[in-house]
Design an enzyme around this catalytic site. Structure first.
Site, mmCIF file in Angstrom:
data_model
loop_
_atom_site.group_PDB
_atom_site.id
_atom_site.type_symbol
_atom_site.label_atom_id
_atom_site.label_comp_id
_atom_site.label_asym_id
_atom_site.label_seq_id
_atom_site.Cartn_x
_atom_site.Cartn_y
_atom_site.Cartn_z
ATOM 1 N N GLY A 229 0.787 -1.090 0.084
ATOM 2 C CA GLY A 229 0.123 0.106 0.112
ATOM 3 C C GLY A 229 0.753 1.302 -0.030
ATOM 4 N N LYS A 231 2.004 3.205 -2.625
ATOM 5 C CA LYS A 231 1.593 4.264 -3.324
ATOM 6 C C LYS A 231 0.225 4.543 -3.038
ATOM 7 C CE LYS A 231 4.280 2.511 -7.263
ATOM 8 N NZ LYS A 231 4.923 1.315 -6.705
ATOM 9 N N ASP A 287 -0.144 -1.430 -10.859
ATOM 10 C CA ASP A 287 1.424 -1.617 -10.342
ATOM 11 C C ASP A 287 1.763 -3.127 -10.650
ATOM 12 O OD1 ASP A 287 3.939 -1.861 -9.563
ATOM 13 O OD2 ASP A 287 3.735 -0.816 -7.660
ATOM 14 N N CYS A 340 8.144 -2.429 -11.683
ATOM 15 C CA CYS A 340 9.622 -2.338 -11.040
ATOM 16 C C CYS A 340 10.450 -3.193 -11.825
ATOM 17 C CB CYS A 340 9.703 -2.511 -9.635
ATOM 18 S SG CYS A 340 9.053 -4.021 -9.002
#
Length: 387
Positions: A229, A231, A287, A340
């Site tokens: 969490g 972001k 994400d 990422c």
């Protein structure tokens, strides 16, 4: 523990990792079985283990073996330390070097060994990064920076710097974001510092922060793959923003309520079956699950466990998530994709594949963050539907 004893402990742990056990699991078990080891000892042993994991191939080359002993001999040589000074056999130090271990191998290495990548990943890095492939692979062999985000709802960057300094944590402003800080000294004091415990700062990679900073302002936001969490927390501190957090595995969000309370943020967690009721959203952040190649400094085992088959599975998952979330976007809204990863196949290729499958959608923003001393490798793109 003496420095030699710490090396011996790292050897013991690496032998178990070589046998297929996860490093974190072995480190936890070792700590439970060696209560006499202090926090500094555990931290030093962990550093030894993770230094090897980042540089497994070159350590094995320089140490002459893929055993825990060989890997530590090679890692010390790579760090410019003479292993004979620690392999003394005294106390709990490892036994002295054997004759065949005393001669250091040729420092010239094959490219794959120098870059510390599986052979098949060399091609992926070259295709994805071109002239920056070697630079990125070498950057992934170092330790990641410790970075924080200032909670501007409670304080300012200058005030946070002062608070942290009073706790023995030295930080500087990070160029990747207006509220990003890099820890220069005292990283192990961060979690006990009042600034952290009272929610004035939050641990978060600076590139991850920059991904959030780039997102457009929106009234209703869904963090679809919220994980821990980080972001969602940053988004929830924006004025007039209502944030929903979702993860296919709700257990990953177990710490989010306490983190939100500490930060003074409001986040509504929703299950998969609740999303249709809350939709549409002005912004959906994806994400996505990925190789994590941009963050391999933090989780280096993933570099060695990734296979071509798993990478293919991940790209299929990424496509499926984008297709699933696209209908959740309201008129004029944004579907933000992020990973990422530094691999083209997970980043630009997935965006283009989505656009090919969905006529009427367009990419209005795209940015790549390199692996650097400031933050992890990240990719993000903003997609909108043209009415």
């Amino acid at each position: 523990m003496t420095p030699g004893a710490r090396v011996a402990a790292a050897i013991e742990i690496l032998d178990q990792v070589t046998d297929g056990m996860a490093a974190e699991q072995v480190l936890t078990r070792w700590a439970r079985g060696h209560r006499f080891a202090g926090s500094k000892d555990r931290a030093a042993i962990r550093d030894h283990v993770f230094d090897v994991l980042r540089c497994w191939r070159s350590a094995a080359h320089l140490g002459g073996a893929q055993t825990g002993r060989g890997l530590m001999i090679g890692m010390l040589r790579q760090q410019g330390v003479d292993p004979e000074t620690l392999f003394t056999g005294e106390g709990h130090a490892p036994p002295v070097l054997l004759e065949h271990e005393k001669a250091a191998p040729d420092a010239d290495m094959a490219r794959a060994i120098k870059l510390n990548l599986p052979d098949w990943l060399i091609r992926e890095f070259d295709t994805s990064l071109g002239d920056d492939a070697e630079k990125t692979a070498l950057a992934l062999q170092g330790r990641a920076p410790v970075t924080m985000r200032v909670n501007t709802a409670k304080t300012t960057s200058s005030e946070a710097l002062l608070m942290l300094d009073q706790s023995g944590v030295t930080v500087v402003e990070n160029p990747l974001g207006p509220t990003a800080l890099t820890v220069l000294d005292g990283s192990r004091r961060v979690r006990s510092a009042p600034a952290y415990q009272e929610g004035f700062v939050e641990l978060q990679d600076a590139s991850s922060q920059a991904v959030v900073d780039a997102l457009p302002r929106a009234a209703r936001v869904l963090d679809y793959c919220a994980g821990g969490g980080g972001k969602a927390l940053a988004l929830a501190l924006r004025d007039e923003t209502c944030v929903f957090a979702h993860d296919i595995d709700p257990a990953r969000m177990s710490d989010l309520p306490s983190r939100a309370a500490r930060a003074g943020a409001q986040i509504t967690q929703i299950a998969t079956q609740q999303i249709a009721t809350e939709a549409p959203f002005d912004l959906v952040l994806v994400d996505a699950p990925c190789s994590g190649s941009g963050s391999w400094r933090r989780a280096p085992e993933a570099k060695w466990r990734l296979t071509p088959e798993r990478l293919k599975e991940l790209t299929a998952i990424q496509d499926d998530i984008l297709d699933t979330t696209a209908p959740m976007i309201g008129v004029g809204g944004t579907l933000a994709y992020a990973t990422c990863s530094v691999l083209h196949v997970e980043n630009e290729a997935r965006v283009q594949a989505f656009l090919d499958r969905h006529p009427g959608w367009t990419c209005v923003f795209q940015k790549t963050f390199a692996v650097s001393a400031d933050g992890d490798g990240f990719f993000t793109a903003h997609l909108t539907h043209v009415v």
